[in-house]
Design an enzyme around this catalytic site. Structure first.
Site, PDB file in Angstrom:
ATOM      1  N   LYS A 126       5.184  -7.659  -6.033  1.00 16.30           N
ATOM      2  CA  LYS A 126       3.722  -7.633  -5.849  1.00 16.30           C
ATOM      3  C   LYS A 126       3.264  -9.034  -5.475  1.00 16.30           C
ATOM      4  O   LYS A 126       3.929 -10.013  -5.810  1.00 16.30           O
ATOM      5  CB  LYS A 126       3.031  -7.231  -7.164  1.00 16.30           C
ATOM      6  CG  LYS A 126       1.613  -6.747  -6.984  1.00 16.30           C
ATOM      7  CD  LYS A 126       1.570  -5.274  -6.648  1.00 16.30           C
ATOM      8  CE  LYS A 126       0.201  -4.782  -6.311  1.00 16.30           C
ATOM      9  NZ  LYS A 126       0.172  -3.309  -6.179  1.00 16.30           N
ATOM     10  N   ASP A 166      -3.429  -3.446  -1.327  1.00 15.93           N
ATOM     11  CA  ASP A 166      -3.852  -3.140  -2.696  1.00 15.93           C
ATOM     12  C   ASP A 166      -5.337  -3.489  -2.703  1.00 15.93           C
ATOM     13  O   ASP A 166      -5.977  -3.507  -1.630  1.00 15.93           O
ATOM     14  CB  ASP A 166      -3.057  -3.972  -3.724  1.00 15.93           C
ATOM     15  CG  ASP A 166      -3.228  -3.456  -5.155  1.00 15.93           C
ATOM     16  OD1 ASP A 166      -2.560  -2.486  -5.527  1.00 15.93           O
ATOM     17  OD2 ASP A 166      -4.059  -4.017  -5.908  1.00 15.93           O
TER      18      ASP A 166
HETATM   19  P1  NDP Z   1      -9.918  -1.105  -2.897  1.00 18.80           P
HETATM   20  O1  NDP Z   1     -10.115  -2.555  -2.756  1.00 18.80           O
HETATM   21  O2  NDP Z   1      -9.919  -0.243  -1.684  1.00 18.80           O
HETATM   22  O3  NDP Z   1     -10.999  -0.494  -3.900  1.00 18.80           O
HETATM   23  C1  NDP Z   1     -11.121  -0.956  -5.206  1.00 18.80           C
HETATM   24  C2  NDP Z   1     -12.307  -0.274  -5.839  1.00 18.80           C
HETATM   25  O4  NDP Z   1     -12.332  -0.580  -7.222  1.00 18.80           O
HETATM   26  C3  NDP Z   1     -13.632  -0.745  -5.283  1.00 18.80           C
HETATM   27  O5  NDP Z   1     -14.570   0.278  -5.376  1.00 18.80           O
HETATM   28  C4  NDP Z   1     -13.984  -1.910  -6.211  1.00 18.80           C
HETATM   29  O6  NDP Z   1     -15.360  -2.202  -6.273  1.00 18.80           O
HETATM   30  C5  NDP Z   1     -13.473  -1.387  -7.523  1.00 18.80           C
HETATM   31  N1  NDP Z   1     -13.037  -2.531  -8.341  1.00 18.80           N
HETATM   32  C6  NDP Z   1     -12.061  -3.401  -8.064  1.00 18.80           C
HETATM   33  N2  NDP Z   1     -11.965  -4.348  -8.991  1.00 18.80           N
HETATM   34  C7  NDP Z   1     -12.899  -4.080  -9.870  1.00 18.80           C
HETATM   35  C8  NDP Z   1     -13.289  -4.700 -11.053  1.00 18.80           C
HETATM   36  N3  NDP Z   1     -12.682  -5.804 -11.516  1.00 18.80           N
HETATM   37  N4  NDP Z   1     -14.293  -4.146 -11.742  1.00 18.80           N
HETATM   38  C9  NDP Z   1     -14.906  -3.022 -11.277  1.00 18.80           C
HETATM   39  N5  NDP Z   1     -14.575  -2.384 -10.137  1.00 18.80           N
HETATM   40  C10 NDP Z   1     -13.586  -2.913  -9.458  1.00 18.80           C
HETATM   41  O7  NDP Z   1      -8.548  -0.937  -3.708  1.00 18.80           O
HETATM   42  P2  NDP Z   1      -7.615   0.345  -3.858  1.00 18.80           P
HETATM   43  O8  NDP Z   1      -8.435   1.582  -3.833  1.00 18.80           O
HETATM   44  O9  NDP Z   1      -6.498   0.185  -2.912  1.00 18.80           O
HETATM   45  O10 NDP Z   1      -7.015   0.110  -5.322  1.00 18.80           O
HETATM   46  C11 NDP Z   1      -7.602   0.668  -6.491  1.00 18.80           C
HETATM   47  C12 NDP Z   1      -6.551   0.711  -7.598  1.00 18.80           C
HETATM   48  O11 NDP Z   1      -5.459   1.538  -7.177  1.00 18.80           O
HETATM   49  C13 NDP Z   1      -5.927  -0.621  -7.981  1.00 18.80           C
HETATM   50  O12 NDP Z   1      -5.595  -0.598  -9.346  1.00 18.80           O
HETATM   51  C14 NDP Z   1      -4.638  -0.642  -7.165  1.00 18.80           C
HETATM   52  O13 NDP Z   1      -3.673  -1.501  -7.724  1.00 18.80           O
HETATM   53  C15 NDP Z   1      -4.241   0.808  -7.274  1.00 18.80           C
HETATM   54  N6  NDP Z   1      -3.310   1.313  -6.272  1.00 18.80           N
HETATM   55  C16 NDP Z   1      -3.560   1.191  -4.942  1.00 18.80           C
HETATM   56  C17 NDP Z   1      -2.671   1.732  -4.019  1.00 18.80           C
HETATM   57  C18 NDP Z   1      -2.944   1.694  -2.543  1.00 18.80           C
HETATM   58  O14 NDP Z   1      -2.136   2.260  -1.797  1.00 18.80           O
HETATM   59  N7  NDP Z   1      -4.025   1.098  -2.070  1.00 18.80           N
HETATM   60  C19 NDP Z   1      -1.436   2.389  -4.442  1.00 18.80           C
HETATM   61  C20 NDP Z   1      -1.318   2.537  -5.872  1.00 18.80           C
HETATM   62  C21 NDP Z   1      -2.214   1.999  -6.727  1.00 18.80           C
HETATM   63  P3  NDP Z   1     -15.924  -3.448  -5.424  1.00 18.80           P
HETATM   64  O15 NDP Z   1     -15.781  -3.070  -3.986  1.00 18.80           O
HETATM   65  O16 NDP Z   1     -17.327  -3.588  -5.876  1.00 18.80           O
HETATM   66  O17 NDP Z   1     -15.074  -4.617  -5.815  1.00 18.80           O
HETATM   67  O1  2IT Z   2       0.283  -0.308  -6.341  1.00 21.31           O
HETATM   68  C1  2IT Z   2       0.841   0.162  -5.336  1.00 21.31           C
HETATM   69  O2  2IT Z   2       1.755   0.994  -5.430  1.00 21.31           O
HETATM   70  C2  2IT Z   2       0.370  -0.253  -4.024  1.00 21.31           C
HETATM   71  N1  2IT Z   2      -0.577  -1.022  -3.944  1.00 21.31           N
HETATM   72  C3  2IT Z   2       1.066   0.240  -2.781  1.00 21.31           C
HETATM   73  C4  2IT Z   2       2.291  -0.571  -2.510  1.00 21.31           C
HETATM   74  C5  2IT Z   2       2.980  -0.283  -1.214  1.00 21.31           C
HETATM   75  O3  2IT Z   2       3.953  -0.997  -0.948  1.00 21.31           O
HETATM   76  O4  2IT Z   2       2.595   0.628  -0.477  1.00 21.31           O
END
Ligand code: NDP
Ligand code: 2IT
Length: 444
Positions: A126, A166
């Protein structure tokens, strides 16, 4: 003292001020007790748990870039290459002001087990930076991404370490990062996933984490005699994972009534309008107040609150530790049936325990959000064979992987005498494959 407790103490002592990393390690090692204690002396002798909880490599670097006012800005950046026993390091990059080494280590550690559960050959890693893309111009984001990659390129490669998105890293950022990698190295290779479709990306990768979460949730419900049809669902977040979880849940007949960002949350009794959400978040990069402006029937509340709504299913899709013990109590009081994590470690340890103690079906992120990284691995396969699969083909594979993960963690929970404890099932099933590979490869 038991070997598990010794290693837990060691991790806490050697990694001070990294509470999220301690939390992730504690959850995994507690689950592994039953496996480790069956052969404690062997594992202690080969220092298996010390090796598992110590990253192979931690890269810390400075990123200097110039903002639109001509001011030089400096950010901290990280890439933690945690474990490559079953494949090249694989895991996302997070750009958010809260990023520090402990956050990246917790995410990298979780990624080892998640990637193992996908059944695909990918190790755990990561990275990220405390850079905040919010409010920055496209040129500033590009300047940052180019400076970030100018250092990171030394440590990554299609068979070495393959980053992706992420929080704060989506298609725009991956594009700038890829362009800079190509410019420096001269290589057109699948070094990043989540790429645009015109330059090596995979269909369905954008949707994969949210869709995968819902495919696994549907399988969980099916195996408990029900499904998502007509269920009321709460989702937190309004980013990549949340948006496509909402879309797929609604396609399967559920009514999703909430979403949130870091400022506030929406309650829409008519069901979240996902096209409007995409327009606000993906196109305009705006705040959820605009959702309320377009949908007068919906409510907008400042601060936290999605878990106070009465729902059947809760899908936390924002960030770590966003679902606390009080939230778990509110969900249980409202009769929630299942909680499946879309984010990484969104539920605190106390909240997880409370949900499990009260008979709520609970699936941890390392199982339920694995569809994103699994589809990244499918993108790597397509890049290697220089072919692109159809959306149907990728989606079918994703669905198969998620259904398989559910049965794998369910079987492990039964085999180790903890039926229905999917936290234990996920940690044990993920661990066994990694440990087998580590032992086969000797002390390295
Ligand atoms: P994005 O940046 O697309 O979206 C994140 C969302 O969560 C936004 O709405 C953001 O609000 C909110 N958010 C982030 N940080 C905070 C915080 N500290 N407090 C409150 N709200 C918060 O990220 P993703 O959707 O990609 O990721 C969301 C979660 O999913 C994370 O935990 C990530 O690690 C996990 N994840 C992502 C994957 C992927 O493929 N993208 C795969 C597996 C897991 P705002 O815009 O206001 O900051
Ligand atoms: O938390 C996760 O699994 C991710 N942000 C996606 C990682 C990836 O390599 O697609």
């Amino acid at each position: 003292m038991s070997y598990v407790d010794e290693v837990l103490e060691r991790v806490i002592a050697q990694n001070p001020a990294q509470p999220e990393f301690h939390q992730a390690v504690k959850e995994v090692l507690e689950s592994l007790r039953v496996v480790i204690e069956a052969d404690e002396e062997k594992y202690r002798k080969e220092a298996l748990l010390e090796r598992l909880t110590t990253p192979d490599r931690q890269i810390l670097f400075r990123v200097a870039w110039v903002d639109d006012k001509g001011q030089t800005q400096v950010n901290n950046a990280f890439r933690v290459q945690f474990n490559d026993a079953i494949g090249p390091y694989k895991g996302g990059l997070r750009f958010h002001p809260s990023v520090n080494l402990g956050i990246i280590k917790f995410l990298g550690f979780e990624q080892i087990f998640k990637n193992s559960l996908t059944g695909l050959p990918i190790g755990g890693g990561k990275g990220g930076s405390d850079f905040d893309p919010k409010g920055k111009s496209d040129r500033e984001v590009m300047a940052f991404c180019q400076a970030f990659m100018t250092e990171l390129y030394k440590y990554i490669g299609k068979d070495v370490d393959v980053p992706a998105g992420d929080i704060g890293v989506g298609g725009r950022e991956i594009g700038y990062l890829y362009g800079q990698y190509k410019r420096i190295t001269g290589l057109y290779e699948g070094v990043l996933t989540g790429k645009g479709l015109s330059y090596g990306g995979s269909l369905v990768r954008t949707q994969a984490t949210g869709y995968g979460l819902v495919y696994l949730t549907e399988e969980l419900l099916k195996c408990h005699g029900t499904d998502l049809q007509d269920k009321v669902v709460a989702v937190s977040g309004a980013g990549n994972v949340a948006t496509y979880a909402i879309e797929k849940a609604e396609q399967l007949g559920a009514k999703v009534v909430t979403c949130s960002d870091s400022n506030g949350w929406i309650y829409d009794p008519d069901g979240i309008d996902v096209a409007l959400l995409k327009e606000i978040k993906e196109v305009r990069r705006a705040r959820l107040t605009e959702y309320k402006a377009a949908k007068p029937n919906a409510e907008y509340h400042e601060g936290k609150g999605v878990w106070s709504v009465k729902v059947d299913v809760a899908l936390p899709c924002a960030t770590q530790n966003e679902l606390t013990l009080d939230d778990a109590k509110a969900l249980v009081a409202n009769g929630v049936f299942a909680v499946c994590e879309g984010a990484n470690m969104p539920t605190t340890l106390e909240a997880t325990q409370y949900l499990q103690d009260n008979g709520v079906l609970f699936v941890p992120g390392k199982a339920s959000n694995a569809g994103g990284v699994a589809t990244s691995a499918l993108e790597m396969s397509q890049n290697s064979e220089r072919l692109s699969w159809t959306a149907e083909e990728v989606d079918q594979k994703l669905k198969g992987i998620m259904v398989n993960i559910y049965h794998n963690i369910d079987d492990a929970s039964k085999k180790y005498g903890m039926e229905g404890n999917y936290v234990a099932g996920a940690n044990i099933a993920g661990f066994l494959k990694v440990v087998n590979a580590m032992e086969a490869q000797g002390i390295v």
